[in-house]
Motif scaffolding. Sequence first.
Motif, PDB file in Angstrom:
ATOM      1  N   GLN A 246       0.871  -1.204   0.019  1.00 56.85           N
ATOM      2  CA  GLN A 246      -0.054  -0.030   0.035  1.00 56.85           C
ATOM      3  C   GLN A 246       0.781   1.338   0.018  1.00 56.85           C
ATOM      4  O   GLN A 246       0.552   2.273  -0.612  1.00 56.85           O
ATOM      5  CB  GLN A 246      -0.875  -0.025   1.168  1.00 56.85           C
ATOM      6  CG  GLN A 246      -1.921   0.996   1.141  1.00 56.85           C
ATOM      7  CD  GLN A 246      -2.944   0.702   2.327  1.00 56.85           C
ATOM      8  OE1 GLN A 246      -4.135  -0.045   2.325  1.00 56.85           O
ATOM      9  NE2 GLN A 246      -2.627   1.244   3.399  1.00 56.85           N
ATOM     10  N   ASP A 438      -8.111   1.421   5.549  1.00 56.84           N
ATOM     11  CA  ASP A 438      -8.692   0.699   6.419  1.00 56.84           C
ATOM     12  C   ASP A 438     -10.163   0.477   6.216  1.00 56.84           C
ATOM     13  O   ASP A 438     -11.238   0.243   7.192  1.00 56.84           O
ATOM     14  CB  ASP A 438      -8.454   0.767   7.789  1.00 56.84           C
ATOM     15  CG  ASP A 438      -7.168   0.555   8.004  1.00 56.84           C
ATOM     16  OD1 ASP A 438      -6.352   0.101   7.218  1.00 56.84           O
ATOM     17  OD2 ASP A 438      -6.778   1.508   9.227  1.00 56.84           O
ATOM     18  N   GLN A 462      -6.914  -7.594   5.063  1.00 58.68           N
ATOM     19  CA  GLN A 462      -5.599  -7.239   5.903  1.00 58.68           C
ATOM     20  C   GLN A 462      -5.428  -8.618   6.887  1.00 58.68           C
ATOM     21  O   GLN A 462      -6.403  -9.220   6.989  1.00 58.68           O
ATOM     22  CB  GLN A 462      -5.969  -6.029   6.594  1.00 58.68           C
ATOM     23  CG  GLN A 462      -6.069  -4.847   5.703  1.00 58.68           C
ATOM     24  CD  GLN A 462      -6.122  -3.384   6.283  1.00 58.68           C
ATOM     25  OE1 GLN A 462      -5.763  -3.578   7.505  1.00 58.68           O
ATOM     26  NE2 GLN A 462      -6.612  -2.355   5.847  1.00 58.68           N
ATOM     27  N   TYR A 479      -7.242  -3.907   2.078  1.00 56.88           N
ATOM     28  CA  TYR A 479      -6.319  -2.928   1.576  1.00 56.88           C
ATOM     29  C   TYR A 479      -6.797  -2.139   0.566  1.00 56.88           C
ATOM     30  O   TYR A 479      -6.744  -2.236  -0.711  1.00 56.88           O
ATOM     31  CB  TYR A 479      -4.902  -3.821   1.440  1.00 56.88           C
ATOM     32  CG  TYR A 479      -4.142  -4.219   2.277  1.00 56.88           C
ATOM     33  CD1 TYR A 479      -3.589  -3.371   3.220  1.00 56.88           C
ATOM     34  CD2 TYR A 479      -3.928  -5.578   2.500  1.00 56.88           C
ATOM     35  CE1 TYR A 479      -2.789  -3.821   4.292  1.00 56.88           C
ATOM     36  CE2 TYR A 479      -3.171  -5.988   3.643  1.00 56.88           C
ATOM     37  CZ  TYR A 479      -2.776  -5.292   4.391  1.00 56.88           C
ATOM     38  OH  TYR A 479      -1.781  -5.710   5.568  1.00 56.88           O
TER      39      TYR A 479
END
Length: 594
Positions: A246, A438, A462, A479
């Motif tokens: 990310q 998130d 995640q 993600y």
Amino acid sequence: MNKYRTHNCNALRQKNVGDDVLLSGWINKKRDHGNLLFIDLRDNYGITQCIIDKKNPHFSELEKIQLETVIKIKGSVVDRSLETINNEIDTGEVEVSINSYEILGKCSELPMPVFSDQEYSEEIRLKYRFLDLRRKKIHENIILRSKVISFIRGEMNKMGFLEFQTPILTSSSPEGARDFLVPSRLNPGKFYALPQAPQQFKQLIMVSGFDKYFQIAPCFRDEDARADRSPGEFYQLDLEMSFVEQNDIFDVVERLLVNTFKKFSNKKILSEKFPRISYSNALLNFGSDKPDLRNPLIINDITEIFTREDVSFDIFKKLVKSGSKVRCIVTKNTKSKPRSFFDNIDKWAKEQGASGLAYFTLENEKEVSAKGPIGKFFSKDALKEIMKKTKAKIGDSIFLACDKKNNVEKILSLARDKIANDLHLIDDNTFAFCWIVDYPMYEKDELSNEIKFSHNPFSMPQGDLDQIDFENPLDILAYQYDIVCNGIELSSGAIRNHIPELMYKLFSIAGYNKDQVNEKFSGMINALSYGAPPHGGIAPGIDRIVMLLANEKNIREVTMFPMNQNAQDLMMKAPSEVSDMQLKELNLSLKLKK
């Protein structure tokens, strides 16, 4: 020598005085001073003032000529007198004395003036868009758009990205907005879809072994229009990278946007390292996952306060017992504001469909008290607890809302913007970027109560893949990330799920069986089974980037040929009916609803 012009209409300077020149362009304005006629000649580059004396045999003809007629002028460059120098245009120290002229393109009576930035109805502007685009502000916006796209291409090349073009005719996707469908003549009864985004293709490019891809991609979605969204089509900077996490995506996008916004705007960037805000915190503190960080107001949850015995505001207490939330906004040093300021905000909230906004102002440094309609319902200790939770001070005011979580978030998000604008708290000379991170992988449909994907179904969840709690899908984070600037979402992106077995599992939670996944995403799922690298990407909206740089509120102002609110092109008269012969070729017949 070009027979139409020796110079463009922004080129002449004092060094050209005495030169014989040819200029071609549109008659922007005329000013008749009796013995002298002044003509502002305009082309794509600028304006040159031209002058003709009454003794010239062409004077009376030019005096009557229609504005926006295209003419060629032959004349000589002369100095302007000191009192007539115009410092607002680049050619303002000189003018062209007209010897002769030629009409290149006649102009009918204008439905709207071009030299004015006066507002006209959407219908007139879009029907005569070719005239609208001649107007200074929007003409400059479209030129800005071109320069921004060229600059972005250069920056992407510098960072090692390769530009590829993906198909326009593709298959329909079950996720996202409505597709635009295209019937196939060679495959009767079947349809292509115009791409909502090159999502699957750019992932396939990564599977094909290319490391960094980008494209200024046209996208098509059958959505309703908004100020920041065109109906039908839009353009995005589509990019994808292999073997990345990310943070790698964030580094590329931050570098690109900082360089672009510095290049094309003098506004300051609040932070060149964009803040990262979790989705849950964004909803809590701003009421929205598209927060305007120029706005200093923060939303606080004070639900617990209404479980105290020394708080007697029974309306809120009853709602809290039934599951409602109480959240508030603190405004600094507003004790001197008149009662009308507070009442107007309460009235405004009711106009938005809420029950209103309760409020009080903190007073008395030594013995804390609250002034306002609901101030009497709070004890001194309860007020101190509110001050502790919200960092409020004596002299600050507090606006409160109580409702179900989604409703509270909605009204306080709007109220946050409303109050900040009323108090002049937002710095219009700033760009404030942030990442929203998130995102939950799934959400529950409010109507059907079924689990569905919240954002992008191709995202990687995640955490340790062996430890994910699939029994509680609403707790799974992905993600997935959005980039936001000044309250406008520029893009969504994600680290992709490149593991077929995991994709089947995640889709099964959203109600898709293996056969359905294979049918709907055959190209993708098949490709991922032949060795796919970890990869991710994002696609910032070109239209919205230019809209911010041009300081426009409506995306139509930076789009060359936009549609109206009903997805109609008034200039080209699209959509239009087609002939029976065309329908027959496509094996189609129409059965319109009454």
